[in-house]
Design an enzyme around this catalytic site. Sequence first.
Site, PDB file in Angstrom:
ATOM      1  N   HIS A  48      38.611  50.741  45.051  1.00 28.40           N
ATOM      2  CA  HIS A  48      39.018  51.778  45.997  1.00 28.40           C
ATOM      3  C   HIS A  48      38.790  51.363  47.444  1.00 28.40           C
ATOM      4  CE1 HIS A  48      39.892  54.571  42.814  1.00 28.40           C
ATOM      5  NE2 HIS A  48      38.672  54.448  42.313  1.00 28.40           N
ATOM      6  N   ARG A  73      33.045  44.870  42.679  1.00 30.67           N
ATOM      7  CA  ARG A  73      33.829  45.658  41.732  1.00 30.67           C
ATOM      8  C   ARG A  73      35.297  45.326  41.897  1.00 30.67           C
ATOM      9  NH1 ARG A  73      34.028  52.230  41.057  1.00 30.67           N
ATOM     10  NH2 ARG A  73      34.926  52.171  43.157  1.00 30.67           N
ATOM     11  N   ASP A  87      33.985  32.166  40.585  1.00 33.80           N
ATOM     12  CA  ASP A  87      34.081  30.901  41.306  1.00 33.80           C
ATOM     13  C   ASP A  87      33.832  31.094  42.800  1.00 33.80           C
ATOM     14  OD1 ASP A  87      34.580  29.522  38.994  1.00 33.80           O
ATOM     15  OD2 ASP A  87      36.690  29.114  39.415  1.00 33.80           O
ATOM     16  N   GLU A 152      33.557  56.025  32.351  1.00 36.45           N
ATOM     17  CA  GLU A 152      34.143  57.010  33.259  1.00 36.45           C
ATOM     18  C   GLU A 152      35.057  58.012  32.571  1.00 36.45           C
ATOM     19  OE1 GLU A 152      35.175  55.191  37.182  1.00 36.45           O
ATOM     20  OE2 GLU A 152      35.532  53.415  35.938  1.00 36.45           O
ATOM     21  N   ASP A 178      35.549  60.098  38.191  1.00 36.04           N
ATOM     22  CA  ASP A 178      36.583  60.035  37.161  1.00 36.04           C
ATOM     23  C   ASP A 178      36.165  60.783  35.905  1.00 36.04           C
ATOM     24  OD1 ASP A 178      38.863  58.473  38.192  1.00 36.04           O
ATOM     25  OD2 ASP A 178      37.393  56.892  38.432  1.00 36.04           O
TER      26      ASP A 178
END
Length: 266
Positions: A48, A73, A87, A152, A178
């Site tokens: 988000h 995230r 990586d 969620e 959520d």
Amino acid sequence: MPVPKNDFKAAISAGRQQIGLWLNTGEALPAEIAASAGFDWLVIDSEHGPNDLRSIIAQLRALAPFAVEPVVRPPSGETWFIKQLLDAGARTLLIPMVDSPEQAKALVQAVRYPPRGTRGLGAAVARASGFNAISDYAQTADDEICLLVQAETRVAIDNIEAIAAIDGVDGVFIGPADLSADLGCLGRIEAPEVQGVIESAIGRIIAAGKPAGILTFNETLNRRYLELGANFVAVGADVTELAATLKNLAGRYGRGPGAGPAGSGY
């Protein structure tokens, strides 16, 4: 030389409470300011927040000198993006919308090298190994990767013990916004029926032997979750704290949203 220890992973595994903050500006300078505040972990949010791989790397660099764990995230648990994030030097990932133990198991595979997983070998030319300065990165990286999965939905809550039981899942994080929507209480995480599910889920995660985490912008709720044993709790976001502080400052001088032009300034 092995990879550096992930102190955040060790802390939550040992039951030590870790207080975090969401980073949603997509910029390195606010991330650096947040890192100096004393939080234990900071979430670089690409679900988000306006982040891509390059802005995530810039924030990882900004946070590197500080005793704080960057948690990244991604928008979803896509294997190709997880590979790029690892990586790039992210070592703690928070994956949204994990509904089943099968999803969780696939994510564990994605963050581990063969034969334990399916992560592609390429870190020798990447930031994660210091561009091969850590010569045995591939042999030692797995143990310091921290995989957090988000529950969620009602389906995820129903499967919470099975998700927590997956070896390689290092913590289960409840996404209250959520979850409240899926429970029919859109925008009302404080609703008793939502809080009942959340409190029960925290207890079930802990009983299953895994750390429990959550984020809200409500201090009373956050302290309640800490009392219940949740040990990685995020207590706000940079953008909401900045917006609230600036509105408060403007208001003290008779300014604010809808107050009209500020005048000539300086």
